[in-house]
Scaffold this motif. Sequence first.
Motif, short mmCIF file in Angstrom:
data_model
loop_
_atom_site.label_atom_id
_atom_site.label_comp_id
_atom_site.label_asym_id
_atom_site.label_seq_id
_atom_site.Cartn_x
_atom_site.Cartn_y
_atom_site.Cartn_z
N PRO A 1 -69.54 92.05 -7.01
CA PRO A 1 -69.88 93.48 -7.08
C PRO A 1 -69.22 94.22 -8.25
CG PRO A 1 -68.71 92.93 -5.01
CD PRO A 1 -68.84 91.67 -5.77
N ASP A 2 -68.14 93.64 -8.82
CA ASP A 2 -67.44 94.36 -9.90
C ASP A 2 -67.99 94.06 -11.29
OD1 ASP A 2 -66.68 91.75 -10.14
OD2 ASP A 2 -64.52 92.09 -10.03
N GLY A 3 -69.20 93.48 -11.35
CA GLY A 3 -69.79 93.18 -12.66
C GLY A 3 -69.34 91.84 -13.22
N HIS A 4 -68.56 91.11 -12.43
CA HIS A 4 -68.15 89.77 -12.85
C HIS A 4 -69.08 88.73 -12.22
CE1 HIS A 4 -63.69 90.64 -14.04
NE2 HIS A 4 -64.46 91.69 -14.30
N VAL A 5 -68.96 87.50 -12.70
CA VAL A 5 -69.69 86.40 -12.07
C VAL A 5 -68.68 85.28 -11.81
CG1 VAL A 5 -70.44 85.48 -14.33
CG2 VAL A 5 -71.72 84.88 -12.28
N GLU A 6 -68.86 84.58 -10.69
CA GLU A 6 -67.94 83.50 -10.32
C GLU A 6 -68.69 82.17 -10.36
OE1 GLU A 6 -65.03 83.47 -6.75
OE2 GLU A 6 -66.74 82.23 -6.14
N LEU A 7 -68.02 81.16 -10.88
CA LEU A 7 -68.56 79.80 -10.93
C LEU A 7 -67.67 78.90 -10.08
CD1 LEU A 7 -70.36 77.54 -12.31
CD2 LEU A 7 -68.52 77.39 -14.01
N ALA A 8 -68.26 78.13 -9.18
CA ALA A 8 -67.47 77.19 -8.39
C ALA A 8 -68.09 75.80 -8.50
CB ALA A 8 -67.41 77.62 -6.92
N GLY A 9 -67.23 74.79 -8.54
CA GLY A 9 -67.72 73.42 -8.65
C GLY A 9 -66.56 72.45 -8.71
N PRO A 10 -66.90 71.17 -8.81
CA PRO A 10 -65.86 70.13 -8.80
C PRO A 10 -65.20 69.93 -10.16
CG PRO A 10 -68.02 69.13 -8.95
CD PRO A 10 -68.25 70.61 -8.85
N ALA A 11 -64.05 69.30 -10.13
CA ALA A 11 -63.38 68.86 -11.37
C ALA A 11 -62.73 67.52 -11.06
CB ALA A 11 -62.34 69.87 -11.80
N VAL A 12 -62.94 66.55 -11.92
CA VAL A 12 -62.46 65.19 -11.67
C VAL A 12 -61.77 64.65 -12.92
CG1 VAL A 12 -63.19 62.88 -10.93
CG2 VAL A 12 -64.52 64.85 -10.22
N LEU A 13 -60.59 64.07 -12.74
CA LEU A 13 -59.92 63.38 -13.85
C LEU A 13 -60.10 61.89 -13.61
CD1 LEU A 13 -56.62 65.49 -13.98
CD2 LEU A 13 -58.72 65.83 -15.29
N VAL A 14 -60.61 61.18 -14.61
CA VAL A 14 -60.98 59.78 -14.34
C VAL A 14 -60.15 58.73 -15.07
CG1 VAL A 14 -63.38 60.18 -13.66
CG2 VAL A 14 -62.84 59.92 -16.07
N ALA A 15 -59.49 59.10 -16.16
CA ALA A 15 -58.78 58.07 -16.93
C ALA A 15 -57.76 58.70 -17.85
CB ALA A 15 -59.79 57.26 -17.77
N ALA A 16 -56.83 57.87 -18.32
CA ALA A 16 -55.88 58.30 -19.35
C ALA A 16 -55.76 57.15 -20.34
CB ALA A 16 -54.53 58.61 -18.73
N ALA A 17 -55.51 57.49 -21.60
CA ALA A 17 -55.45 56.44 -22.62
C ALA A 17 -54.59 56.88 -23.79
CB ALA A 17 -56.86 56.12 -23.11
N ASP A 18 -54.07 55.89 -24.52
CA ASP A 18 -53.39 56.18 -25.78
C ASP A 18 -54.36 55.84 -26.90
OD1 ASP A 18 -50.89 57.06 -24.85
OD2 ASP A 18 -50.37 54.98 -24.35
N VAL A 19 -54.71 56.84 -27.69
CA VAL A 19 -55.69 56.64 -28.76
C VAL A 19 -54.95 56.29 -30.05
CG1 VAL A 19 -57.48 57.77 -30.12
CG2 VAL A 19 -57.25 58.29 -27.67
N ASP A 20 -55.41 55.21 -30.70
CA ASP A 20 -54.85 54.81 -31.98
C ASP A 20 -55.50 55.71 -33.05
OD1 ASP A 20 -54.58 53.61 -34.51
OD2 ASP A 20 -54.41 51.61 -33.64
N LEU A 21 -54.74 56.65 -33.59
CA LEU A 21 -55.32 57.63 -34.51
C LEU A 21 -55.76 57.02 -35.82
CD1 LEU A 21 -53.05 60.71 -33.83
CD2 LEU A 21 -55.44 60.41 -33.20
N THR A 22 -55.08 55.96 -36.23
CA THR A 22 -55.48 55.33 -37.49
C THR A 22 -56.87 54.71 -37.34
OG1 THR A 22 -53.16 54.80 -37.82
CG2 THR A 22 -54.74 53.71 -39.28
N ALA A 23 -57.07 54.02 -36.22
CA ALA A 23 -58.38 53.40 -35.98
C ALA A 23 -59.45 54.47 -35.76
CB ALA A 23 -58.31 52.49 -34.75
N LEU A 24 -59.07 55.55 -35.05
CA LEU A 24 -60.05 56.58 -34.71
C LEU A 24 -60.58 57.29 -35.95
CD1 LEU A 24 -61.14 58.04 -32.02
CD2 LEU A 24 -59.67 59.90 -32.77
N THR A 25 -59.69 57.57 -36.89
CA THR A 25 -60.12 58.39 -38.03
C THR A 25 -60.50 57.57 -39.25
OG1 THR A 25 -57.78 58.69 -38.53
CG2 THR A 25 -58.85 60.47 -37.33
#
Length: 318
Positions: free
Chosen positions: A291-315
């Motif tokens: 009612p205050d002119g705002h809009v609300e968004l609701a939904g899921p959030a999932v974290l699936v993995a973690a990794a160490d990225v080799d920046l030399t290889a990446l770039t």
Amino acid sequence: MTVVAAPTLHVTKGHGTQNDFVLLDDRDARVELSAALVRGLADRRAGVGGDGVIRVVASEHLPEGVAALAEEPAAHWFMDYRNGDGSVAEMCGNGVRVFAAYLERLGLWDAADGELALGTRAGVRRVRRVEVPAGIGDDVWYAVDMGRWHLPGGADAVRAGADAEVDVAGLEVARAGLSVDVGNPHVVLALGDEDELAAADLSRAPQVTPVPPNGTNVELVVPLGEHEAPDGSLVGRLRMRVHERGVGETRSCGTGACAAALAVRTWAGVGAPDVWLVDVPGGTVRVSVLPDGHVELAGPAVLVAAADVDLTALTAGR
Ligand SMILES: N[C@@H](CCC[C@H](N)C(=O)O)C(=O)O
């Protein structure tokens, strides 16, 4: 022999209704997040892969963060959002939820302590954990107050239901579209039915006239009707596909879902529902017009993995 360790970057991969992101804890702003590095991280073949990159940084380290702190001193953390092509975007609705889940993982926010205020380039956003609506999976859900929305075309656009023409590959004729601003730009067009929605070819960017000065996200929607919630209120439902500025077709877009619900509600006129379930290829989110002119968004959030990225290889070769 001296072995020199390659420079690495620790990243986490997460998604909200399959809108996926590479997340980076850079709270002290030590990483030079160039467009090339963003493109490398987002690359689905030679990188980690994602629709965008999200950096957690203490607000005090960025000018936009300092502006957020002036708006809300509790907004300690800033969501630095980048599209997969390296461009900077003001806002990402699915990203805010995933950002909140990432802060929890990092021990920087505890949902039990109350809502989280965070800085974005579109202003401060507030997040809280919410119950998952019945029948929509079992991931953890977050609700985000997405702030004020508006129709850039004003009263004329409301009267006409449109202020743009959109040419979409795969559809025979150009369609009328309504511009909606939810902190970032959107144009929403209604299609006749689900066959038409399936026929749209979003491998190419839809052509919008007049050409939006800063580009735009484009949502194709098919309204699916309304039903009564247990409390007697009306809930609308719609199906959506999206072509995101700076990315291409994605499996979900949170700001796009808000824009889609707001456009359909505008077209429906007086008596239209304030709450909408938006089905996207990657799942379902809920949009509530406040009612205050705002809009609300609701939904899921999932974290699936973690990794160490080799920046030399990446770039290499970029
Ligand atoms: N996927 C996001 C929106 C990301 C930014 C967008 N591509 C833009 O350039 O505005 C969402 O969930 O809102």
